[in-house]
Design a protein around this motif. Structure first.
Motif, PDB file in Angstrom:
ATOM      1  N   ASP A   1       0.857  -0.807  -0.025  1.00  0.00           N
ATOM      2  CA  ASP A   1      -0.040  -0.242  -0.026  1.00  0.00           C
ATOM      3  C   ASP A   1       1.078   1.058  -0.435  1.00  0.00           C
ATOM      4  OD1 ASP A   1      -3.025   0.706   1.029  1.00  0.00           O
ATOM      5  OD2 ASP A   1      -1.324   2.503   1.773  1.00  0.00           O
ATOM      6  N   ARG A   2       0.521   2.161  -0.876  1.00  0.00           N
ATOM      7  CA  ARG A   2       1.369   3.120  -1.324  1.00  0.00           C
ATOM      8  C   ARG A   2       1.137   4.267   0.095  1.00  0.00           C
ATOM      9  NH1 ARG A   2       1.276   8.324  -6.058  1.00  0.00           N
ATOM     10  NH2 ARG A   2       2.633   9.695  -4.982  1.00  0.00           N
ATOM     11  N   THR A   3       0.465   4.694   0.895  1.00  0.00           N
ATOM     12  CA  THR A   3       0.356   4.500   2.487  1.00  0.00           C
ATOM     13  C   THR A   3       1.752   4.394   3.135  1.00  0.00           C
ATOM     14  OG1 THR A   3      -1.848   5.837   1.667  1.00  0.00           O
ATOM     15  CG2 THR A   3      -0.767   6.069   4.058  1.00  0.00           C
ATOM     16  N   ARG A   4       1.255   3.111   3.681  1.00  0.00           N
ATOM     17  CA  ARG A   4       1.591   2.136   4.114  1.00  0.00           C
ATOM     18  C   ARG A   4       3.238   2.398   3.771  1.00  0.00           C
ATOM     19  NH1 ARG A   4      -2.217  -0.857   4.638  1.00  0.00           N
ATOM     20  NH2 ARG A   4      -1.648  -2.740   3.012  1.00  0.00           N
ATOM     21  N   ALA A   5       3.727   2.331   3.057  1.00  0.00           N
ATOM     22  CA  ALA A   5       5.004   2.552   2.064  1.00  0.00           C
ATOM     23  C   ALA A   5       5.705   4.212   3.013  1.00  0.00           C
ATOM     24  CB  ALA A   5       5.142   2.051   0.690  1.00  0.00           C
ATOM     25  N   ASP A   6       4.852   4.721   1.885  1.00  0.00           N
ATOM     26  CA  ASP A   6       5.204   6.293   2.613  1.00  0.00           C
ATOM     27  C   ASP A   6       6.014   6.592   4.084  1.00  0.00           C
ATOM     28  OD1 ASP A   6       5.224   6.842   0.119  1.00  0.00           O
ATOM     29  OD2 ASP A   6       3.284   8.155   0.211  1.00  0.00           O
ATOM     30  N   ILE A   7       4.574   5.565   4.546  1.00  0.00           N
ATOM     31  CA  ILE A   7       4.909   5.998   6.300  1.00  0.00           C
ATOM     32  C   ILE A   7       6.529   5.713   6.441  1.00  0.00           C
ATOM     33  CG2 ILE A   7       4.725   5.212   8.072  1.00  0.00           C
ATOM     34  CD1 ILE A   7       1.274   5.962   7.067  1.00  0.00           C
ATOM     35  N   CYS A   8       7.015   4.457   6.063  1.00  0.00           N
ATOM     36  CA  CYS A   8       7.900   3.817   6.481  1.00  0.00           C
ATOM     37  C   CYS A   8       8.756   4.153   6.111  1.00  0.00           C
ATOM     38  CB  CYS A   8       7.502   2.311   6.410  1.00  0.00           C
ATOM     39  SG  CYS A   8       6.681   1.176   7.174  1.00  0.00           S
ATOM     40  N   LEU A   9       8.619   4.473   5.088  1.00  0.00           N
ATOM     41  CA  LEU A   9       9.826   5.446   4.538  1.00  0.00           C
ATOM     42  C   LEU A   9      10.113   6.899   5.065  1.00  0.00           C
ATOM     43  CD1 LEU A   9       9.429   5.420   0.253  1.00  0.00           C
ATOM     44  CD2 LEU A   9      11.019   4.259   1.444  1.00  0.00           C
ATOM     45  N   ALA A  10       9.593   7.955   5.479  1.00  0.00           N
ATOM     46  CA  ALA A  10       9.580   8.662   6.061  1.00  0.00           C
ATOM     47  C   ALA A  10      10.293   8.488   7.896  1.00  0.00           C
ATOM     48  CB  ALA A  10       8.217   9.587   6.275  1.00  0.00           C
TER      49      ALA A  10
ATOM     50  N   LEU B   1      -0.838   2.353  10.582  1.00  0.00           N
ATOM     51  CA  LEU B   1      -0.520   2.439  11.828  1.00  0.00           C
ATOM     52  C   LEU B   1      -0.415   1.112  12.383  1.00  0.00           C
ATOM     53  CD1 LEU B   1      -0.264   6.388  13.017  1.00  0.00           C
ATOM     54  CD2 LEU B   1       1.776   4.786  11.605  1.00  0.00           C
ATOM     55  N   ASN B   2      -2.030   0.910  12.615  1.00  0.00           N
ATOM     56  CA  ASN B   2      -2.035  -0.511  13.497  1.00  0.00           C
ATOM     57  C   ASN B   2      -2.213  -1.554  12.406  1.00  0.00           C
ATOM     58  OD1 ASN B   2      -3.067   1.206  15.488  1.00  0.00           O
ATOM     59  ND2 ASN B   2      -4.609   0.988  14.677  1.00  0.00           N
ATOM     60  N   ARG B   3      -1.501  -1.646  11.373  1.00  0.00           N
ATOM     61  CA  ARG B   3      -1.825  -2.657  11.187  1.00  0.00           C
ATOM     62  C   ARG B   3      -0.090  -3.233  10.732  1.00  0.00           C
ATOM     63  NH1 ARG B   3      -3.915  -4.267   5.171  1.00  0.00           N
ATOM     64  NH2 ARG B   3      -2.544  -5.542   5.342  1.00  0.00           N
ATOM     65  N   LEU B   4       0.961  -1.683  10.055  1.00  0.00           N
ATOM     66  CA  LEU B   4       2.012  -1.782  10.510  1.00  0.00           C
ATOM     67  C   LEU B   4       2.802  -1.926  12.278  1.00  0.00           C
ATOM     68  CD1 LEU B   4       3.175   1.293   8.092  1.00  0.00           C
ATOM     69  CD2 LEU B   4       3.442  -0.833   7.782  1.00  0.00           C
ATOM     70  N   LEU B   5       2.228  -2.201  13.181  1.00  0.00           N
ATOM     71  CA  LEU B   5       2.849  -2.328  14.706  1.00  0.00           C
ATOM     72  C   LEU B   5       2.496  -3.877  14.463  1.00  0.00           C
ATOM     73  CD1 LEU B   5       0.539   0.807  16.173  1.00  0.00           C
ATOM     74  CD2 LEU B   5       3.068  -0.029  16.061  1.00  0.00           C
ATOM     75  N   ASP B   6       1.409  -4.609  13.992  1.00  0.00           N
ATOM     76  CA  ASP B   6       0.743  -5.705  14.129  1.00  0.00           C
ATOM     77  C   ASP B   6       1.365  -6.771  13.051  1.00  0.00           C
ATOM     78  OD1 ASP B   6      -1.317  -5.193  16.054  1.00  0.00           O
ATOM     79  OD2 ASP B   6      -2.840  -5.055  14.332  1.00  0.00           O
ATOM     80  N   GLY B   7       2.219  -5.691  12.632  1.00  0.00           N
ATOM     81  CA  GLY B   7       2.807  -6.276  11.209  1.00  0.00           C
ATOM     82  C   GLY B   7       4.838  -7.084  12.056  1.00  0.00           C
ATOM     83  N   GLY B   8       4.341  -5.808  12.766  1.00  0.00           N
ATOM     84  CA  GLY B   8       5.835  -5.968  13.729  1.00  0.00           C
ATOM     85  C   GLY B   8       7.164  -4.819  13.555  1.00  0.00           C
TER      86      GLY B   8
ATOM     87  N   LEU C   1      15.991  -3.229   5.686  1.00  0.00           N
ATOM     88  CA  LEU C   1      15.865  -3.852   4.479  1.00  0.00           C
ATOM     89  C   LEU C   1      15.015  -2.300   3.819  1.00  0.00           C
ATOM     90  CD1 LEU C   1      13.686  -6.067   3.584  1.00  0.00           C
ATOM     91  CD2 LEU C   1      12.213  -5.703   5.177  1.00  0.00           C
ATOM     92  N   LEU C   2      13.942  -1.958   4.382  1.00  0.00           N
ATOM     93  CA  LEU C   2      13.029  -0.537   3.269  1.00  0.00           C
ATOM     94  C   LEU C   2      14.430  -0.008   2.326  1.00  0.00           C
ATOM     95  CD1 LEU C   2      11.359   0.848   6.089  1.00  0.00           C
ATOM     96  CD2 LEU C   2      10.691  -0.555   4.541  1.00  0.00           C
ATOM     97  N   GLU C   3      16.079   0.642   2.645  1.00  0.00           N
ATOM     98  CA  GLU C   3      16.578   0.902   2.187  1.00  0.00           C
ATOM     99  C   GLU C   3      16.537  -0.213   0.922  1.00  0.00           C
ATOM    100  OE1 GLU C   3      19.159   3.634   2.066  1.00  0.00           O
ATOM    101  OE2 GLU C   3      17.799   4.667   3.092  1.00  0.00           O
ATOM    102  N   ALA C   4      17.080  -1.556   0.665  1.00  0.00           N
ATOM    103  CA  ALA C   4      17.377  -2.206   0.030  1.00  0.00           C
ATOM    104  C   ALA C   4      16.452  -2.474  -0.438  1.00  0.00           C
ATOM    105  CB  ALA C   4      18.128  -4.009   0.809  1.00  0.00           C
ATOM    106  N   MET C   5      15.154  -2.739  -0.363  1.00  0.00           N
ATOM    107  CA  MET C   5      14.729  -2.978  -1.386  1.00  0.00           C
ATOM    108  C   MET C   5      14.198  -1.156  -2.361  1.00  0.00           C
ATOM    109  SD  MET C   5      11.386  -4.210   1.317  1.00  0.00           S
ATOM    110  CE  MET C   5       9.945  -4.597  -0.238  1.00  0.00           C
ATOM    111  N   VAL C   6      14.223  -0.408  -1.496  1.00  0.00           N
ATOM    112  CA  VAL C   6      14.485   0.774  -2.759  1.00  0.00           C
ATOM    113  C   VAL C   6      15.777   0.970  -3.548  1.00  0.00           C
ATOM    114  CG1 VAL C   6      14.368   3.642  -2.159  1.00  0.00           C
ATOM    115  CG2 VAL C   6      13.471   2.840  -1.078  1.00  0.00           C
ATOM    116  N   ALA C   7      16.915   0.806  -3.173  1.00  0.00           N
ATOM    117  CA  ALA C   7      18.005   0.855  -3.625  1.00  0.00           C
ATOM    118  C   ALA C   7      18.262  -0.328  -5.205  1.00  0.00           C
ATOM    119  CB  ALA C   7      19.353  -0.297  -3.079  1.00  0.00           C
TER     120      ALA C   7
END
Length: 235
Positions: free
Chosen positions: A17-26, A53-60, A83-89
């Protein structure tokens, strides 16, 4: 019991989901954000942001911290950031032109120097890593590790407490693929403590409220002295 494939699919779904991805990148800036701040950043309604946020928290992927009535969230740790940096790379470089002067300025600042959660990235991170390798402080051929000289340098002239390097379960040094330079920079405990020390010495300074950092005049002189880095390579 879920299979590893099912678990991996569940992790991928969190970031699909784009919003969850944007949250993690921020949150890669290493700070704790409130739900309201993230709602404004993503342009999504606060109620919707809370659901994400609740989904991302539940997902660890995120952890929650409370201070009084305020609720803060941040990445669950360095492994999530890496993990996030490697995926963006692994994404293809964007072909889209910057839509305005501010966008171009922010992009240039991030490419020049930024934090990857808690260590240096961008051109600055790669230049420092290359200089450490050239001086025999970092061995990037036989694995990716600090040499004995590198450990002495980090805990001597750079002032990092030896015990601090082993205070977590993170590796002391690990390669982190840089998504703008397409080369590795120094991550791990050593990368985190080096970044922290450069900030304490006022050799680097955060640009605005984001992830971008710049090398100060004092930092240019310091990095030239301890690593032989040409100040022009940092600009």
């Amino acid at each position: 019991m879920p299979t590893r494939g099912a678990e991996l699919a569940g992790l991928a779904a969190l970031l699909a989901d784009r919003t969850r991805a944007d949250i993690c990148l921020a949150l890669l800036d290493g700070r704790a954000w409130t739900a309201g701040e993230l709602a404004r950043h993503t342009g999504v309604a606060p109620s919707t942001t809370t659901e994400h946020l609740n989904r991302l928290l539940d997902g660890g992927l995120l952890i929650e911290r409370r201070q009084g009535r305020h609720r803060y969230v941040q990445l669950a740790g360095a492994p999530v950031a890496e993990l996030l940096e490697a995926m963006v790379a692994h994404l293809n470089p964007s072909d889209s032109a910057a839509t305005g002067l501010r966008t171009a300025t922010v992009a240039a600042a991030l490419a020049r120097g930024r934090t990857c959660y808690d260590h240096l990235a961008g051109r600055l991170g790669v230049v420092v890593t290359d200089a450490m390798t050239a001086r025999g402080l970092l061995d990037s051929d036989g694995g990716f590790a600090l040499t004995a000289s590198g450990l002495d340098w980090l805990t001597g002239p750079m002032g990092v407490e030896p015990a601090a390097l082993h205070a977590t379960r993170r590796p002391i040094a690990r390669p982190c693929l840089d998504w703008t330079e397409r080369r590795v920079h120094l991550g791990g405990s050593a990368g985190a403590h080096l970044c922290r020390r450069l900030g304490e010495l006022a050799w680097i300074k955060r640009v605005g409220t984001g992830r971008a950092v710049r090398v100060t005049v004092r930092g240019e002189a310091g990095l030239a002295e301890v690593l032989g880095i040409d100040p022009m390579a940092l600009r």
